[in-house]
Write a protein that holds these residues in place. Structure first.
Motif: not given
Lengths: 108, 118
Positions: B99-100, B103-106, B108
């Motif tokens: 959860d950056e 930068l989004g949730m890169d 998973w």
């Protein structure tokens, strides 16, 4: 709490066509905190776009994002067979973070 | 780049506690500022549960806050999620993700399915 609403719920298109998916926030959010994800059956979501318009690593150029304040759009310029999936938008501007309910892109 | 692997009991009894771990490999848990947990009920959309920083600061979804506990174990390089007083409505695939912020949730994990049933 920011509610994200996506439309349409389902989009039926043919390969080669252009897809336009919408995401609306219930209040103004920073475009820097709007992301798009693609999810295929049985798989985890995959980050496509962050900061509203920046493609994540390895994402083809046919995917593009735009928008500001409350209205955001994901565009797929020419649909490929592998693009048929469910797409989610997400805001992480304001807690609690939230996702849209998803748009299912299906083959016509 | 980090890789994530969720694990835990696939079946939990109603009123019990759901306990999941997310093993982080490829780098230190401290290499990522925030970690989120997200769940997806069968056939439905994604729901953000909450996030935890590598220092242990947490933010939870208000509707789940009274039942959720997240933690970080740096010695094991893993995250944990506990959800108490579960009901059938907690049946879902549970994911951990980086959860950056902007930068989004890169990254998973592959997700772990939890069913609440007696």
């Amino acid at each position: 709490e920011v509610v994200m609403t996506q439309s349409p719920a389902t989009l039926s298109l043919s390969p080669g066509e252009r897809a336009t998916l919408s995401c609306r926030a219930s209040q103004t959010i920073s475009s820097s905190y709007l992301s798009w994800y693609q999810q295929k059956p049985g798989q985890a979501p995959r980050l496509l776009i962050y900061r509203s318009s920046t493609r994540a690593t390895g994402i083809p150029a046919r995917f593009s994002g735009s928008g500001s304040e409350t209205d955001f759009t994901l565009t797929i310029s020419s649909l490929q067979p592998e693009d048929f999936a469910v797409y989610f938008c997400q805001q992480n501007y304001d807690l609690p973070y939230s996702f849209g309910q998803g748009t299912k892109l299906e083959i016509k | 780049q980090v890789q994530l692997q969720e694990s835990g009991p696939g079946l939990v009894k109603p009123s019990g506690t759901l306990s999941l771990t997310c093993a982080v490999s490829g780098d230190s848990i401290s290499s990522v500022n925030w970690w989120s947990w997200v769940r997806q009920p069968p056939g439905k959309g994604l729901e953000w549960i909450g996030e935890i920083s590598h220092t242990g600061t947490t933010n939870y979804k208000p509707s789940l806050k009274s039942r959720v506990t997240m933690s970080v174990d740096k010695s094991k390089n893993q995250l944990s999620l506990n959800l108490s007083s579960v009901t059938a409505a907690d049946t879902a695939v549970y994911y951990c993700a980086t959860d950056e912020g902007s930068l989004g949730m890169d990254v998973w994990g592959q997700g772990t399915t939890v069913t609440v049933s007696s």
